[in-house]
Motif scaffolding. Structure first.
Motif, mmCIF file in Angstrom:
data_model
loop_
_atom_site.group_PDB
_atom_site.id
_atom_site.type_symbol
_atom_site.label_atom_id
_atom_site.label_comp_id
_atom_site.label_asym_id
_atom_site.label_seq_id
_atom_site.Cartn_x
_atom_site.Cartn_y
_atom_site.Cartn_z
ATOM 1 N N VAL A 9 45.164 41.205 46.449
ATOM 2 C CA VAL A 9 45.726 42.327 45.665
ATOM 3 C C VAL A 9 44.821 43.083 44.889
ATOM 4 O O VAL A 9 44.718 43.653 44.334
ATOM 5 C CB VAL A 9 46.471 41.483 44.601
ATOM 6 N N GLY A 10 43.598 42.588 43.997
ATOM 7 C CA GLY A 10 42.606 42.572 43.623
ATOM 8 C C GLY A 10 42.196 44.289 44.227
ATOM 9 O O GLY A 10 42.052 45.580 43.653
ATOM 10 N N GLY A 11 42.155 44.261 45.717
ATOM 11 C CA GLY A 11 41.274 45.108 46.017
ATOM 12 C C GLY A 11 42.604 46.525 46.361
ATOM 13 O O GLY A 11 41.788 47.526 45.787
ATOM 14 N N VAL A 12 43.540 45.758 46.506
ATOM 15 C CA VAL A 12 44.303 47.147 46.818
ATOM 16 C C VAL A 12 45.132 47.934 45.318
ATOM 17 O O VAL A 12 45.096 49.071 44.809
ATOM 18 C CB VAL A 12 46.023 46.551 47.265
ATOM 19 N N ILE A 13 44.713 47.284 44.308
ATOM 20 C CA ILE A 13 44.777 47.375 43.181
ATOM 21 C C ILE A 13 44.006 48.619 42.483
ATOM 22 O O ILE A 13 44.036 49.887 41.719
ATOM 23 C CB ILE A 13 45.231 46.369 41.210
ATOM 24 N N GLY A 14 42.879 47.900 42.879
ATOM 25 C CA GLY A 14 41.602 48.927 42.285
ATOM 26 C C GLY A 14 41.583 50.087 43.460
ATOM 27 O O GLY A 14 41.142 51.359 43.294
ATOM 28 N N LEU A 15 42.480 50.212 44.650
ATOM 29 C CA LEU A 15 42.549 51.018 45.602
ATOM 30 C C LEU A 15 42.882 52.075 44.971
ATOM 31 O O LEU A 15 42.852 52.940 44.813
ATOM 32 C CB LEU A 15 43.070 50.418 47.611
ATOM 33 N N ILE A 16 44.200 52.145 44.140
ATOM 34 C CA ILE A 16 45.608 52.504 44.243
ATOM 35 C C ILE A 16 44.570 53.070 42.788
ATOM 36 O O ILE A 16 45.048 54.614 42.539
ATOM 37 C CB ILE A 16 46.738 51.555 43.472
ATOM 38 N N ALA A 17 43.494 52.605 41.646
ATOM 39 C CA ALA A 17 43.418 52.937 40.400
ATOM 40 C C ALA A 17 42.483 54.149 41.441
ATOM 41 O O ALA A 17 42.571 55.057 40.243
ATOM 42 C CB ALA A 17 42.190 52.085 39.915
ATOM 43 N N GLY A 18 41.427 53.891 41.789
ATOM 44 C CA GLY A 18 40.376 55.262 42.774
ATOM 45 C C GLY A 18 41.485 56.076 43.408
ATOM 46 O O GLY A 18 40.752 57.395 42.786
ATOM 47 N N ALA A 19 42.435 55.621 43.313
ATOM 48 C CA ALA A 19 42.921 57.036 43.707
ATOM 49 C C ALA A 19 43.648 58.152 43.025
ATOM 50 O O ALA A 19 43.840 59.248 43.145
ATOM 51 C CB ALA A 19 44.353 56.559 45.572
ATOM 52 N N ILE A 20 43.863 57.080 41.628
ATOM 53 C CA ILE A 20 44.984 57.860 40.875
ATOM 54 C C ILE A 20 43.420 58.858 40.242
ATOM 55 O O ILE A 20 44.246 59.718 39.309
ATOM 56 C CB ILE A 20 45.526 56.710 39.951
ATOM 57 N N THR A 21 42.978 58.068 39.950
ATOM 58 C CA THR A 21 41.740 59.301 39.159
ATOM 59 C C THR A 21 40.728 59.874 39.747
ATOM 60 O O THR A 21 39.906 60.338 39.494
ATOM 61 C CB THR A 21 40.717 57.904 38.247
ATOM 62 N N SER A 22 41.030 60.109 41.496
ATOM 63 C CA SER A 22 40.515 60.927 41.999
ATOM 64 C C SER A 22 38.892 60.358 41.921
ATOM 65 O O SER A 22 37.779 61.176 42.473
ATOM 66 C CB SER A 22 40.837 61.888 41.540
ATOM 67 N N ARG A 23 38.084 58.662 41.616
ATOM 68 C CA ARG A 23 37.137 58.633 42.616
ATOM 69 C C ARG A 23 37.346 57.603 43.234
ATOM 70 O O ARG A 23 35.898 56.655 43.022
ATOM 71 C CB ARG A 23 36.953 58.102 40.734
#
Length: 82
Positions: A9-23
């Motif tokens: 779940v932490g990995g998915v949350i980090g993946l979503i955050a990376g997609a939102i920030t374009s990083r």
């Protein structure tokens, strides 16, 4: 077993955050997991434990916290390279 779900779940949350920030393209699997777990702690600390929860993490505050973390870390390390 809870530990493994927390990492996923932490990995998915980090993946979503990376997609939102374009990083997200610059972040690896370990970075995504760390951003998700640390971001979850930040988001829940600032915003509380509202909304749907998975593996003991409130999803929406966790994503917001992870986005904040990714932006702050990117700003710090982006300046250090210049």
């Amino acid at each position: 077993m809870h530990f493994i779900w927390s990492l996923i779940v932490g990995g998915v949350i980090g993946l979503i955050a990376g997609a939102i920030t374009s990083r997200g393209a610059k972040m690896g699997i370990i970075s995504n997991i760390l951003a998700g777990l640390i971001g979850s702690a930040i988001g829940e600390g600032l915003l509380g434990h509202w909304g749907p929860q998975l593996a003991g993490m409130a999803i929406l505050p966790s994503i917001i916290g992870a986005v904040i973390l990714v932006l702050v870390v990117s700003a710090i390390f982006g300046r250090a390279k210049n």
